[in-house]
Enzyme design. Structure first.
Site, PDB file in Angstrom:
ATOM      1  N   LYS A  95       2.895  -5.667  -3.710  1.00 33.33           N
ATOM      2  CA  LYS A  95       2.784  -4.061  -3.555  1.00 33.33           C
ATOM      3  C   LYS A  95       3.601  -4.488  -2.508  1.00 33.33           C
ATOM      4  O   LYS A  95       4.478  -2.924  -2.336  1.00 33.33           O
ATOM      5  CB  LYS A  95       1.278  -3.942  -2.867  1.00 33.33           C
ATOM      6  CG  LYS A  95       0.013  -3.716  -3.609  1.00 33.33           C
ATOM      7  CD  LYS A  95       0.428  -2.903  -4.416  1.00 33.33           C
ATOM      8  CE  LYS A  95      -0.693  -2.323  -5.427  1.00 33.33           C
ATOM      9  NZ  LYS A  95      -1.127  -1.089  -5.632  1.00 33.33           N
ATOM     10  N   GLU A 117      -2.890   4.714   1.695  1.00 38.50           N
ATOM     11  CA  GLU A 117      -4.517   4.358   0.450  1.00 38.50           C
ATOM     12  C   GLU A 117      -4.568   3.202   0.443  1.00 38.50           C
ATOM     13  O   GLU A 117      -3.954   2.368  -0.128  1.00 38.50           O
ATOM     14  CB  GLU A 117      -4.743   5.327  -0.212  1.00 38.50           C
ATOM     15  CG  GLU A 117      -4.619   4.798  -1.606  1.00 38.50           C
ATOM     16  CD  GLU A 117      -2.855   5.128  -1.736  1.00 38.50           C
ATOM     17  OE1 GLU A 117      -2.069   5.289  -1.145  1.00 38.50           O
ATOM     18  OE2 GLU A 117      -2.601   3.979  -2.920  1.00 38.50           O
ATOM     19  N   SER A 385       0.114 -10.741 -10.202  1.00 42.43           N
ATOM     20  CA  SER A 385       0.913  -9.828  -9.178  1.00 42.43           C
ATOM     21  C   SER A 385       0.383 -10.237  -8.225  1.00 42.43           C
ATOM     22  O   SER A 385       0.582  -9.602  -7.242  1.00 42.43           O
ATOM     23  CB  SER A 385      -0.143  -8.526  -9.671  1.00 42.43           C
ATOM     24  OG  SER A 385      -1.608  -8.456 -10.182  1.00 42.43           O
TER      25      SER A 385
END
Lengths: 403, 267
Positions: A95, A117, A385
């Site tokens: 991210k 969010e 990830s």
């Protein structure tokens, strides 16, 4: 002849075929126009891109390595599994690639406040992290349900100086957090930059998030030939909104012979209806959160409740570029269940000493199934990830253990 | 001319402004909505905006969010809302009804079938909150072909170039969102609204209503002095939320007060 050599999406209005676009209230339209124009300028500005890459190298720790999961591959008895180690990034997931890019954009645009969010909390943490790094005020919206199941990340965000707002409306998960972030943005649009964490939302977000995440696939395209002398046969990634998957898929779209497989959250099983797998379940298209996409919904067009053990995949829609890649048959999408993902979580922990995020465990679960059906000289590259530290309370709860 | 255009033109001739109340269809239960629509007319409504419940009302504040949740607890769908309008039309052929909601229920139904059914039921306009002119042309064309006015929002942030794009697609009236925020916010700034309306009126060929943040008769009177129509939503939904006891009478009485205040505006 490779049909995908000239792949160039989206169009100028943000459409990936019939998907994407800009479906927001009028108040936000000028802000999205401004963002689109400013992003194009930034991308063309060598100083901006140099700073972005400098931050990726020195703050995030890129390039992330690729690791041959040799022992696990041997135990599975088929294809070789390689892991793109996004779990080793600062903050523990992919991210941050995107939040750094967007925070630099926010700063360039003179915004002093960022909002986000978050589902699993990884994007919230990555946003809170860069907000601390660049001195921006940060508010993170998180479904009340997710606040409960991802408590370590909630505390991390607070340690980083962010305000975490639990969202009590609707299903109290990621989609409701996104609704609330949109409401904040429409109210504070002059002062605030909205850092969307997935490759969905109104144009230009799906393109912008993709571009910032493409560093994953661009690195892999250089690393794989160095390691094994060629590109992998398969690239596998989990898909909720789809940002880590699009980041590793997109650079491979024009590369012939590389099959791209997105793995959705099958929850209790796609056939039970309790899942978060819009692409696999063949749901219709719909409009939510600013874009047209495949969307889980009832016959009246109300957005359906979803289910997944993994908060980060618990979303009824999916980024428009994945919808498009499915329609043009450049990527395939499958689902694995909660229990399959949990089994993969344990396997990677036990056999490779790597505790993966529950989200990434979905990609691992499918890779394991696929590997068993393939000869040993085939290569599967899995985008790992994120790391699984944040899921330890969930896993303990599932095992009936009190920490 | 459409029912909306006729109504607004007749008011303009009298030098009056339209009163446009909003309630969410199906709130607190579907069986009461038509009765409440009549109560709004009794209170002086010139046009009714009827909210179509949606699971993810991103542009709405807490009051209308809860109204959506109450209506959805009874599974109030867009088809039900259209049927309510047909029921209302049995005894009221005059008051225009505008449906206001989000894109996905219309997407799911299909533009053509929705528009034909809605027109037959007596729906006069449709406002899709999350469909700006960039994406709205296909729907607007289908609506116009079925004699339904596509209503568009304008905001404090809307530049002149966008007003021109809106004017090209919109008919009936334009809806100026008085503030940056969600429905039910309460910080409307009259001088800002007046300034922006002056610009809007130069570029929009249809009447302009103002909504968001109008909660009492005094504000309605002030807005009526600068706009063609006054939209009141969250304040009425709060009455609904207060319970069904005497609800129709309370809505009528509140609107009568607003109506009276607006009508003194021109004196």
């Amino acid at each position: 002849m490779n049909d995908f050599l000239r792949y160039d999406q989206p169009d100028l209005q943000g459409h990936f075929g019939q998907f994407g676009g800009i479906y927001v209230a009028e108040t936000l339209m000028p802000a999205l126009d401004e963002l689109r124009i400013e992003y194009e300028k930034a991308k063309a500005d060598p100083a901006f891109m140099a700073e972005y890459h400098h931050e990726l190298k020195h703050y995030v720790g890129r390039p992330s390595p690729i690791y041959h999961a040799q022992r696990w591959s041997e135990l599975l008895g088929g294809a070789q599994i390689y892991l793109k180690r996004e779990d080793l990034n600062h903050t523990g997931a992919h991210k941050v690639n995107n939040t750094i890019g967007q925070a630099l954009l926010a700063r360039r645009m003179g915004k002093k406040r960022v909002i986000a969010e978050t589902g699993a909390g990884q994007h919230g943490v990555a946003t809170a992290t860069v907000a601390a790094r660049y001195g921006l005020e940060c508010v993170v919206y998180m479904g009340a349900e997710d606040v409960k199941r991802q408590s370590p990340n909630v505390f991390r965000m607070k340690l980083l100086g962010a305000t975490v707002v639990p969202v009590e409306s609707g299903s109290k998960t990621l989609k409701d957090a996104m609704n609330e972030a949109m409401r904040d943005w429409v109210t504070n649009v002059d002062s605030t930059y909205y850092i969307i964490g997935t490759c969905a939302g109104p144009h230009p977000y799906p393109k912008l998030v993709r571009d910032f995440q493409c560093v994953i696939g661009e690195e892999a395209k250089l690393q794989m030939p160095e390691m094994i002398g060629r590109q992998p046969d398969y690239v596998v990634a989990c898909v909720g909104g789809g940002s880590n998957a699009i980041g590793i898929f997109h650079p491979y779209v024009p590369v012939e012979g590389v099959r791209l497989i997105g793995v959705e959250a099958g929850g209790d099983g796609v056939e039970t209806g309790r899942h978060a797998a819009p692409l696999t379940a063949n749901v219709g298209t719909g409009v939510l959160h600013g874009n047209r996409m495949y969307l889980m919904q009832d016959e009246d067009g109300q957005v359906a409740d979803t289910h997944s053990v993994s908060a980060g995949l618990d979303y009824p829609g999916v980024g428009p570029e994945h919808c498009y890649l499915k329609d043009i048959h450049r990527a395939e999408y499958v689902a694995v269940t909660d229990s399959e993902a949990i089994a993969a979580f344990h396997d990677l922990s036990r056999f490779e000493g790597i505790i993966p995020a529950l989200e990434s465990s979905h990609a691992l679960a499918h890779a394991a199934k696929l590997a068993k059906t393939l000869p040993k000289d085939q290569v599967i590259l899995v985008n790992l990830s994120g790391r699984g530290d944040k899921d330890i309370p969930t896993m303990a709860r599932l095992a009936g253990i009190e920490l | 001319m459409s029912r909306i255009q006729n109504t607004l033109a007749a008011l303009a001739q009298q030098g009056r402004q339209a009163l446009i109340p909003y309630i969410t269809a199906g709130d607190p239960r579907p069986g009461i909505t038509v009765e409440l629509m009549h109560a709004l007319v009794d209170g002086g409504a010139d046009v009714i905006e009827l909210g179509v419940p949606f699971s993810d009302p991103m542009a709405d504040g807490p009051v209308i969010q809860r109204a959506n949740e109450r209506a959805l607890a009874h599974k109030t769908s867009l088809r039900h809302v259209v049927a309510m309008v047909a029921e209302f039309r049995k005894t009221n052929a005059a008051t225009p009804v505008v449906l206001m909601g989000y894109a996905n229920p219309v997407e799911r139904w299909g533009y053509q079938d929705f528009a034909a059914t809605a027109h037959a039921a007596g729906v006069d306009g449709l406002l899709v909150v999350d469909m700006p002119p960039e994406e709205a042309e296909p729907l607007a064309n289908v609506l116009k072909a079925n004699k339904i006015d596509p209503i568009f929002l304008m905001a404090p942030t809307t530049p002149v170039s966008r007003l021109q794009a809106i004017d090209r697609l919109a008919s009936g009236y334009g809806y100026y969102v008085s503030l940056k925020g969600v429905t039910g916010a309460s910080h409307l700034d009259l001088s800002n609204v007046a300034e922006k309306l002056a610009v809007i009126k130069q570029h929009l060929s249809i009447p302009v209503g103002v909504g968001f943040g109008i909660r009492d008769a005094d504000t309605a009177r002030s807005v009526a002095q600068i706009a063609d129509a006054v939209v009141i939503g969250s304040r009425l939904v709060q009455e609904v939320e207060a319970g069904e006891d005497g609800l129709a009478e309370r809505l009528t009485a509140f609107l009568k007060g607003v109506r009276a205040a607006m009508d003194t505006a021109r004196a």
